[in-house]
Design an enzyme around this catalytic site. Structure first.
Site, PDB file in Angstrom:
ATOM      1  N   GLY A  46     -11.477   8.619  -0.467  1.00 55.95           N
ATOM      2  CA  GLY A  46     -10.628   7.651  -1.148  1.00 55.95           C
ATOM      3  C   GLY A  46     -11.443   6.453  -1.584  1.00 55.95           C
ATOM      4  O   GLY A  46     -12.632   6.572  -1.902  1.00 55.95           O
ATOM      5  N   SER A 288       5.824  -1.714  -4.320  1.00 55.78           N
ATOM      6  CA  SER A 288       4.718  -2.641  -4.123  1.00 55.78           C
ATOM      7  C   SER A 288       5.178  -4.043  -3.747  1.00 55.78           C
ATOM      8  O   SER A 288       6.174  -4.562  -4.260  1.00 55.78           O
ATOM      9  CB  SER A 288       3.878  -2.727  -5.399  1.00 55.78           C
ATOM     10  OG  SER A 288       2.955  -3.788  -5.321  1.00 55.78           O
ATOM     11  N   ARG A 334       3.821  -9.732   5.397  1.00 51.09           N
ATOM     12  CA  ARG A 334       4.636  -8.531   5.562  1.00 51.09           C
ATOM     13  C   ARG A 334       5.362  -8.469   6.905  1.00 51.09           C
ATOM     14  O   ARG A 334       6.514  -8.049   6.967  1.00 51.09           O
ATOM     15  CB  ARG A 334       3.747  -7.293   5.393  1.00 51.09           C
ATOM     16  CG  ARG A 334       3.251  -7.131   3.982  1.00 51.09           C
ATOM     17  CD  ARG A 334       2.260  -6.006   3.846  1.00 51.09           C
ATOM     18  NE  ARG A 334       1.891  -5.818   2.448  1.00 51.09           N
ATOM     19  CZ  ARG A 334       1.000  -4.925   2.027  1.00 51.09           C
ATOM     20  NH1 ARG A 334       0.392  -4.143   2.904  1.00 51.09           N
ATOM     21  NH2 ARG A 334       0.717  -4.812   0.737  1.00 51.09           N
TER      22      ARG A 334
END
Length: 642
Positions: A46, A288, A334
């Site tokens: 990745g 997102s 978050r």
């Protein structure tokens, strides 16, 4: 291997801003003539693994890359939607390397190394330059300059983005560089391979055992050094934002061979995911965090309100993040946003029929900026939401709810990104080093790409300088034989159980235990109960799991079974770590340790350390080692976003 209790992070001395520069100058080098004699295995391709493999091959090393997908283009890094951070200060809003460093350190609730975090910020601008040169189509403003937007936990605009496809575009750029090296013969790609074991020779990482997922064949592969860039293990919760095949098996294999696992309980819950729709789902979809730039989060001010959101008047809407955190509003970190959403839903103010969602509303942004402007910013995300839910977010608010996402915890690494096993490195989400107890949005691509492009290619040479006289490692030795037999024994055992319950049913039960007792909130009683329930479920798994098909052929259920078997051990480690840390910090929120207004309450006197767990024995608990966190530049303060 490092001595128990003596974790040497190899953090350079001197001023914070000079550490990386001086460290690079002090590392030993491998000459171009000698690089071609050395083999490196990279597991995962990745943003971290792909960039590392391409860079190492460009330097002249012989690189072998292993992915369980058919192509690196399917790496989970493509799902990183919102952007990538860098401190270029294009908006002239007083951004700097130091401010990015401080935001990350504070966002992680002061549970990360200063030196690593500052280095991540310091090289962030190089990463953007690298990707621009590679052709990543970042958004640009009217004048043609690269555009920026904000993310949670910051008060500046430093996030570079390509609509809602940033991770995909960056991963494709790394894959493009990797493909060049494949064609040049410096990289050998092994796709559809599941790396199931790490091979040590004389205590050093010398290879891996992999299963060919198409044929079932067990393979041996050797190298002078091994790099794990295998991502996070958030799928241990079953329902998560991660790709279904994402797992922690490679990291767990390294842990059982002597690599310490750091802060495994630090698992992030992302606040903007699509709510659970039914009992048959196997994953959740991420919306997102960038949407929180223009979207306002609210619930009805009336309990149990089932009205259509368009019928709820403005004076009956509670914009609870703006109310509770006026300085940051909808852009709180978050962990803060996730707990606030859970609190509102638990109190009876949740949206929709289930009451387990809140609204993310773009009405005001569309009114102020126009639908076309909002569409240019978030069009791909709006299209995704509409396809999944059938609701047009231009006309009606989105429904969101927190879900398992990124794991800040991972393999312990030193400043050079080496684990406690010599020759084994861990990059990106597979290591623990940069995010502390909570990752700020858009710092994942930054860290993964930085590890792969600009850190590992420099630091690995210091280790390999001692390996230039080591010939190519043969794979017929007793160490490879023993490792292969261990893999075959585990797979055969899974096939021979022949019980009555599916692999997914066990995974789902395990995920529910973790979500209930070690999710957004934890407490001592629940964690102890979870530890017992996981052990009982694990015992039941090995007595009653059903794995159809054959060992020697393509067998998706066998792949899943091996990963779920590892998830049981990983879950116990997560819970053990959460029980040890009698404080609340970032994503680790112990209900016994909170302020009067419900915020996380750290205990810096007793818990300002990295928890590094050493595997001892299958029948014994892990051994805890503590890496003390020393703050030379920043003084840890109360983490407030109000």
């Amino acid at each position: 291997m490092q001595q128990p209790g003596k974790l040497d992070a190899k953090i350079p001395g001197g001023p914070l801003k000079d550490k990386w520069t001086k460290h690079k100058a002090s590392l030993r080098l491998v000459s171009p003539a000698n690089k071609k004699k050395l083999d490196i295995i990279v597991v995962g391709a990745g943003a971290a693994g792909g960039s590392a493999a391409a860079s190492l091959a460009e330097l002249g090393y012989n690189v072998k890359v292993f992915v369980f997908q058919d192509s690196p283009r399917r790496a989970h890094s493509i799902a990183s939607q919102g952007g990538i951070n860098a401190s270029k200060n294009y908006k002239n809003d007083s951004d700097s390397d130091y401010r990015l460093f401080h935001d990350m350190l504070k966002g992680g609730d002061f549970r990360a190394r200063e030196a690593n975090v500052y280095r991540a910020a310091e090289i962030s601008n190089n990463i953007i330059d690298q990707y621009v040169a590679s052709g990543v189509p970042f958004a640009r403003d009217y004048s043609g300059y690269l555009d920026n937007r904000s993310f949670g936990g910051v008060q500046v605009s430093r996030t570079f983005y390509a609509q809602g496809q940033t991770g995909q575009q960056c991963t494709l750029a790394a894959y493009q560089a990797l493909s060049r090296q494949i064609k040049a013969g410096k990289v050998t790609m092994f796709s559809r391979r599941d790396v199931l074991e790490l091979v040590l020779i004389d205590g050093k990482a010398r290879g891996v055992i992999a299963r060919n997922l198409l044929t079932g064949e067990i393979e041996r592969h050797s190298a002078h050094a091994v790099v794990f860039a295998t991502g996070g293990f958030g799928t241990v919760y079953y329902l998560s934002t991660l790709a279904i095949n994402s797992n922690g098996s490679a990291a767990l294999a390294a842990y059982k061979k002597g690599a310490f696992m750091a802060n495994p309980s630090m698992a992030q819950i992302h606040p903007t995911c699509l709510p659970v729709l039914n009992d048959y789902q196997s994953k959740l979809t991420l919306m997102s965090e960038s949407l929180r730039n223009d979207g306002r989060i609210w619930v009805s001010s009336k309990k149990g309100d089932k009205r259509n959101p368009l019928d709820i008047p403005e004076n009956e809407r509670d914009y609870y993040l703006e109310r509770r955190y006026p300085a940051f509003g909808n852009l709180v970190p978050r962990d803060v946003a996730s707990r606030a959403a859970k609190e509102r839903c638990d109190a009876g103010y949740g949206a929709g029929e289930t009451g387990l969602s809140v609204y993310l509303d773009f009405k005001d942004a569309i009114k102020d900026q126009g639908e076309e402007v909002i569409g240019n910013k978030y069009g791909t995300l709006f299209d995704l939401y509409r396809k999944i839910t059938g609701i047009n977010p231009y006309k009606e608010p989105m429904k969101i709810y927190p879900a398992s996402h990124y794991t800040m915890g991972g393999l312990w690494v030193d400043y050079n990104l080496m684990t406690t096993i010599p020759g084994l490195y861990a990059l990106g989400e597979a290591n623990f080093s940069d995010h502390g107890a909570n990752r700020l949005g858009a710092s994942s691509l930054m860290q993964c790409s930085g590890d792969g492009y600009f850190i590992l290619p420099v630091t690995i040479g210091d280790y390999l300088a001692d390996e230039i006289k080591t010939p190519q490692i043969p794979t017929d030795g007793p160490e490879f034989e023993e490792a292969e037999k261990a893999v075959e024994g585990k797979l055969s055992k899974l096939m021979s159980v022949n019980g009555s319950q599916t692999v997914s049913s066990f995974h789902k039960k395990l995920g529910q235990i973790l979500w209930t007792h070690s999710g957004m909130k934890r407490n001592e009683k629940g964690l102890k109960q979870a530890l017992q329930e996981v052990a009982e479920l694990q015992e039941e798994f090995w007595k009653d799991v059903k794995v159809p098909g054959k060992l020697e052929h393509l067998n998706h259920e066998l792949e899943k079974a091996a990963r779920v078997a590892d998830f049981f051990d990983l879950a116990k480690l997560i819970i053990t770590d959460a029980l040890d840390r009698n404080e609340s910090c970032g994503a680790h929120f112990r209900e016994e340790y909170q302020t009067e207004d419900g915020e996380a309450q750290r205990d810096d006197d007793r818990y300002a350390y990295v928890s590094a767990w050493e595997f001892t024995d299958e029948n014994k608990g892990p051994m805890l080692h503590k890496e003390k966190l020393v703050f030379e530049t920043v003084t840890p303060t109360k983490r407030s976003y109000k």
